[in-house]
Design a protein around this motif. Sequence first.
Motif, PDB file in Angstrom:
ATOM      1  N   ALA A 125       0.823  -1.212   0.000  1.00 53.89           N
ATOM      2  CA  ALA A 125       0.000   0.000   0.000  1.00 53.89           C
ATOM      3  C   ALA A 125       0.855   1.258   0.000  1.00 53.89           C
ATOM      4  O   ALA A 125       0.504   2.264  -0.640  1.00 53.89           O
ATOM      5  N   ASP A 126       1.971   1.253   0.715  1.00 51.52           N
ATOM      6  CA  ASP A 126       2.877   2.402   0.713  1.00 51.52           C
ATOM      7  C   ASP A 126       3.354   2.716  -0.705  1.00 51.52           C
ATOM      8  O   ASP A 126       3.455   3.884  -1.103  1.00 51.52           O
ATOM      9  N   LEU A 127       3.666   1.672  -1.463  1.00 55.40           N
ATOM     10  CA  LEU A 127       4.219   1.866  -2.800  1.00 55.40           C
ATOM     11  C   LEU A 127       3.167   2.276  -3.820  1.00 55.40           C
ATOM     12  O   LEU A 127       3.478   2.941  -4.807  1.00 55.40           O
ATOM     13  N   THR A 128       1.910   1.873  -3.611  1.00 56.61           N
ATOM     14  CA  THR A 128       0.875   2.195  -4.588  1.00 56.61           C
ATOM     15  C   THR A 128       0.117   3.468  -4.266  1.00 56.61           C
ATOM     16  O   THR A 128      -0.661   3.944  -5.082  1.00 56.61           O
ATOM     17  N   HIS A 129       0.334   4.045  -3.088  1.00 54.73           N
ATOM     18  CA  HIS A 129      -0.448   5.200  -2.641  1.00 54.73           C
ATOM     19  C   HIS A 129      -0.429   6.343  -3.654  1.00 54.73           C
ATOM     20  O   HIS A 129      -1.450   7.002  -3.882  1.00 54.73           O
ATOM     21  N   GLY A 130       0.712   6.587  -4.264  1.00 51.23           N
ATOM     22  CA  GLY A 130       0.828   7.710  -5.188  1.00 51.23           C
ATOM     23  C   GLY A 130       0.454   7.399  -6.620  1.00 51.23           C
ATOM     24  O   GLY A 130       0.531   8.278  -7.487  1.00 51.23           O
ATOM     25  N   LEU A 131       0.049   6.168  -6.921  1.00 53.69           N
ATOM     26  CA  LEU A 131      -0.286   5.787  -8.286  1.00 53.69           C
ATOM     27  C   LEU A 131      -1.695   6.219  -8.649  1.00 53.69           C
ATOM     28  O   LEU A 131      -2.588   6.303  -7.793  1.00 53.69           O
ATOM     29  N   CYS A 132      -1.930   6.458  -9.935  1.00 56.12           N
ATOM     30  CA  CYS A 132      -3.288   6.699 -10.390  1.00 56.12           C
ATOM     31  C   CYS A 132      -4.091   5.403 -10.230  1.00 56.12           C
ATOM     32  O   CYS A 132      -3.526   4.320 -10.027  1.00 56.12           O
ATOM     33  N   ALA A 133      -5.421   5.502 -10.327  1.00 51.79           N
ATOM     34  CA  ALA A 133      -6.276   4.347 -10.084  1.00 51.79           C
ATOM     35  C   ALA A 133      -5.961   3.199 -11.042  1.00 51.79           C
ATOM     36  O   ALA A 133      -5.936   2.022 -10.644  1.00 51.79           O
ATOM     37  N   GLU A 134      -5.702   3.512 -12.329  1.00 53.13           N
ATOM     38  CA  GLU A 134      -5.429   2.456 -13.318  1.00 53.13           C
ATOM     39  C   GLU A 134      -4.123   1.738 -12.992  1.00 53.13           C
ATOM     40  O   GLU A 134      -4.032   0.504 -13.102  1.00 53.13           O
TER      41      GLU A 134
END
Length: 445
Positions: A125-134
Motif C-alpha cells: 500500500a505504501d508503494l501504490t499510494h501515489g499511483l493513479c487508479a489504473e
Amino acid sequence: MDLGTQHRSTALLSGLRAEVEGRQASLVREWAGIVEWAGDHIVTGPEGAATITEGYLDTGIPIAGPGAPLISEFAVMELIAVLGRTPDSGKAYVGRVVECAWRLPNVYAAVTAGKLAPWRAERIADLTHGLCAEAAAFVDRQLVNASGVGWAQLERLVAEAVLRFDPEQAENDRKNAADHRHFDIGEIDDHGLVHLDGLLDAADGYDLNLAVARRAEVLGKLGDDSSLDVRRSKAAAELARQDLALDLLIPDPGSPEGPEVSRLAGARTSTTGDTVPGRKVVLNVHLTDTSLLDDANPFVNPVGRWEEGRCPVSTAQIREWLRAKGTTIIVRPVIDLAEHVPVDSYEIPDRHKTRVALRDHSCRFPHCTRPAQRCDVDHARPYGEGGVTCPCNEVPLCRRHHRAKTHSAWRYDIVMPGSYVWTSPNGFRFRVDHRGTHPIHPPDQ
C-alpha cells in the motif's frame, strides 16, 4: 541431532508458527473492523459533514490514493486514539488499510484469507499510494499471489505500472533523477585514502563495474595477491591513469602536429595502441507486436526489460542508451527455455547457464532473491548418482544455499521446470516458483 532433540525442535518451531498465525489472525480481524468503520464514515463532500465544531468543518480527508473514499477527519482522530497510535503513524496505518480495501482488492482478499501477512500488504500500500487508479489496479492484478513477491520485484512492478499508465510522469521522473547524477571524491584521510561517492546512469555503472572487474582479475593473474576488494580499487585507479595518458596525444594549440594527433585522441586510442572499447549494453528484451508500433500509436507498449538491471525501463531510456556514441548493438536469437540438450560431462556449459538463468531469474532457495546470473548451477540429482547435465536437472542456487543443499538436510524436488518443493531439516516444506515462496502446511511429522 538425536531423535528426541529433533522432535523437541519440531514442536518448538510448530509452536512459534502457531503464535505467528494467531497474531496474523488478530490483525486480520482488526483490519476488517477498520474497513467496516471506514465504510460508515465516508464523507462525499462538505454537505455530508454532520457538524461544525469550534469553527472547523468536519470534512473528508484523503488517507489513501486516488479513487479511495474520503473519511471523516474527526472520526479518524477518534479511531487513531482507540488504536493507541500517534496521529501521524495512526493516520498512515489506517490509510494503508483503506488503500488495500478500496484500491487493491486482490491484496485485501489475500490478507483476509490468511494468505498474505498484513505487514506485507502495508508495504504494498505504501508503494501504490501515489499511483493513479489504473496503475494501482494493474499492480493489484499482478499480485494475486502476493505472499511470495519480494520487495525488489514489487518496486519493479510499481515502476512498470507508472511507465504503462502515466508515461509522461515516468519520463519526467527519469529526467529529474538523471539531473542528480554525480561523482565525488572525498577528503584524504589520515591513512592517505579517499572515499568515492557517485550516482551514475545504470548502463554507465554497469560498464564501469565490468571494466573494474576485468582489470582486477588481470591483476590477480599477474601475481597481485591482494584481496578482491583491494584489487578492484587498484583497477579503478588504472582506469584513471589510462585516461590521463590520453593527454600525451593532445598537443599544445600551436603545435603543427595538432590535427593529426587530435584525430588520434578523438578515436580514444591509448598509448599502447589499443582502442578503448565503447559501451556494450546487453539487453534481453521480450517484445510484443505492440512494442514495434510508432510512439504516437495509443496501443504501443512503452516497457522494455533490462536483464542485467533486472528492472523495467522505458523505451525512451533504451533509445538513449543505444544512441550513445560508440555503442555496439548485438542482436541475439530467441532462446527456447523448454529445450533439453544434455551433455555427457559434469561441467555445465554456458548455454545451459543462460537458459537456467532466464527460466528461474534468481536463486531457488525459499525467499532468496540473489540473481541467477550470480549463482552456482546445481545438479538437482547429483551427477555421480546418475543425474544428467541438462537444464531439466539444473537449478540456480547461490553459494550459501548450494552449500546448504549439499552439506545439510535441506532437500528439494523438481515439480516441473522452474517449480520446486523444498523440505527443511525439521520437515517444513516450501514451494518456490515464479510466484515466489509459499509454505506448505503442515510439516512432515
